[in-house]
Design an enzyme around this catalytic site. Structure first.
Site, PDB file in Angstrom:
ATOM      1  N   GLU A  31       0.818  -1.217   0.000  1.00 28.43           N
ATOM      2  CA  GLU A  31       0.000   0.000   0.000  1.00 28.43           C
ATOM      3  C   GLU A  31       0.852   1.268   0.000  1.00 28.43           C
ATOM      4  OE1 GLU A  31      -2.782   0.240   3.267  1.00 28.43           O
ATOM      5  OE2 GLU A  31      -3.660   2.104   2.554  1.00 28.43           O
ATOM      6  N   LYS A  71      -2.275  -1.885  -3.355  1.00 25.31           N
ATOM      7  CA  LYS A  71      -3.360  -1.054  -2.795  1.00 25.31           C
ATOM      8  C   LYS A  71      -2.960   0.415  -2.927  1.00 25.31           C
ATOM      9  CE  LYS A  71      -5.972  -0.190   1.468  1.00 25.31           C
ATOM     10  NZ  LYS A  71      -6.620  -0.785   2.628  1.00 25.31           N
TER      11      LYS A  71
HETATM   12  C1  5MM Z   1      -5.354   4.648   3.892  1.00 26.84           C
HETATM   13  O1  5MM Z   1      -5.839   3.842   4.913  1.00 26.84           O
HETATM   14  C2  5MM Z   1      -6.196   2.510   4.575  1.00 26.84           C
HETATM   15  C3  5MM Z   1      -7.455   2.478   3.759  1.00 26.84           C
HETATM   16  O2  5MM Z   1      -8.446   3.194   4.456  1.00 26.84           O
HETATM   17  P1  5MM Z   1      -9.305   4.287   3.696  1.00 26.84           P
HETATM   18  O3  5MM Z   1     -10.084   3.518   2.641  1.00 26.84           O
HETATM   19  O4  5MM Z   1     -10.174   4.857   4.780  1.00 26.84           O
HETATM   20  O5  5MM Z   1      -8.372   5.288   3.118  1.00 26.84           O
HETATM   21  C4  5MM Z   1      -6.408   1.730   5.873  1.00 26.84           C
HETATM   22  O6  5MM Z   1      -6.329   0.351   5.650  1.00 26.84           O
HETATM   23  C5  5MM Z   1      -5.392   2.163   6.891  1.00 26.84           C
HETATM   24  O7  5MM Z   1      -4.152   1.697   6.504  1.00 26.84           O
HETATM   25  C6  5MM Z   1      -5.828   1.587   8.230  1.00 26.84           C
HETATM   26  O8  5MM Z   1      -7.058   2.171   8.561  1.00 26.84           O
HETATM   27  C7  5MM Z   1      -4.817   1.788   9.321  1.00 26.84           C
HETATM   28  O9  5MM Z   1      -4.569   3.129   9.507  1.00 26.84           O
HETATM   29  P2  5MM Z   1      -3.608   3.623  10.718  1.00 26.84           P
HETATM   30  O10 5MM Z   1      -3.386   5.072  10.356  1.00 26.84           O
HETATM   31  O11 5MM Z   1      -4.385   3.477  11.955  1.00 26.84           O
HETATM   32  O12 5MM Z   1      -2.382   2.797  10.699  1.00 26.84           O
END
Ligand code: 5MM
Length: 354
Positions: free
Chosen positions: A191, A233
């Protein structure tokens, strides 16, 4: 003297390639996508705080129970990304979340990065940490039943940002993580996220995303990651959130598809976009347009791995109240269905009214 490579050196013999390919195919199956429910405790607590929900282990558990037990979720969701706390949790009745997911036919995965931290010598930039001890953590998660993992790296666009140093360091860490995942039999979700915050244009986001993806795939190659056994991702190519020129859905789809065609090798079986703070409806509309355009141009699966764009409406309904759980579950499953339709290029605003 130059390094001599034999062709067989480019493959890692410790990797069970068939298993990885099968898991990636299961995650990208049909028109389903991934549900990211891997918010770390600080992120989850921030989102709870905004809605006046208590920031406790029990509130987080109850919320995640609501998600994994939502009736019909598996019709649109192939895999769920969990967080270390969540993968160990159970329903109130004592059933492990992992069992609920597996019984429903949802493949469990786990976020394994330890977060994006300030990068030394690079003010305003972040490097994702978590490589130390990762081999052992992956073995534990694989033993618990996880079949894929996720690591997120972030790049900010700004004055003089991103720097080459930040881009390269994050790309390198993503590739080291991906190689360790494949060794452990877990499909790595890679990602690399270019953040939406800022006043930059769509074009600037396109340039930075393309450069970042190229740096990531160069590192994945160097670290001998099997592209057929991973999922990318990425962010969609979007104008910054405060850019005065907010592009149309079609322009976003065009720019995103052009960028992916330039930067992603076709050996990668699929892409699962993050939503990155877009509204739930816009994320579905843009995914749908991307699929409409991309369908004719490349065989890659174009799925979703949304957190906010699937969960946010449900969280706003739930607000920490048990009585709201059934309605919140309906909202969650509705968003998952909208995104399933978007994978076929079949989402329309009509679906919001039905
Ligand atoms: C970018 O964040 C990931 C995808 O979420 P969105 O669709 O809301 O953008 C998400 O998987 C993110 O990596 C996780 O929520 C973990 O985030 P944190 O900031 O808590 O590590």
């Amino acid at each position: 003297m130059p390094i001599q490579f034999k062709p067989e050196d480019s493959r890692n013999s410790l990797v069970d390639e068939q298993k990885l390919v099968q898991t990636a195919a299961a995650l990208l199956v049909g028109d389903k996508g991934l549900l990211a429910m891997d918010e770390s405790n600080p992120t989850c607590d921030q989102r709870f705080a905004r809605l006046g929900i208590p920031q406790t282990v029990e509130a987080r558990r109850a919320y995640r129970e609501l998600i994994v037990t939502a009736p019909g979720l598996a019709d649109s969701i192939s895999g769920a990304i969990l967080y270390d706390e969540t993968i160990r949790q159970r329903t109130l009745e004592g059933v492990p979340f992992l069992k609920i997911l597996l019984d429903a036919g949802i493949v469990p995965g786990i976020k394994v990065d330890l977060g994006a931290k300030d990068m030394a010598g690079h003010p305003g930039e972040k490097i994702t940490e978590g490589l130390d001890g990762l081999r052992e953590r992956l073995a534990e998660y694989a033993g618990m039943g996880a079949r894929f993992a996720k690591w997120r790296a972030v790049l900010a666009i700004g004055d003089g940002l991103p720097s080459r140093g930040c881009m390269e360091a994050n790309a390198h860490a993503l590739a080291r993580y991906a190689a360790l995942c494949q060794e452990a039999g877990l499909v790595p979700i890679v990602e690399p996220e270019v953040l939406m915050e800022g006043a930059h244009t769509l074009e600037r986001c396109g340039q930075v995303t393309e450069e970042f993806l190229c740096a990531v795939f160069a590192q994945l190659h160097t670290q001998r990651v099997m592209l057929e056994g991973m999922i990318l991702k990425p962010n969609m190519v979007l104008p910054g959130s405060t850019c005065p020129d907010q592009a149309t859905v079609e322009k976003v789809a065009d720019a995103t598809v052009a960028c992916l065609l330039r930067a992603v090798p076709p050996a990668v079986p699929g892409i699962a976009f993050l939503s990155g703070g877009q509204s739930a409806e816009l994320a579905s509309a843009r995914l749908s347009a991307i699929n409409t355009i991309f369908k004719l141009r490349q065989p890659l699966a174009l799925a979703f791995s949304f957190a906010r764009a699937i969960q946010q409406p449900a969280l706003e309904i739930w607000k920490g109240e048990d009585a709201n759980a059934p309605e919140a579950q309906r909202a969650l499953v509705h968003r998952a269905r909208c995104n399933r339709a978007a994978r076929r290029g079949g989402y329309s605003a009509e679906m919001e009214r039905s």
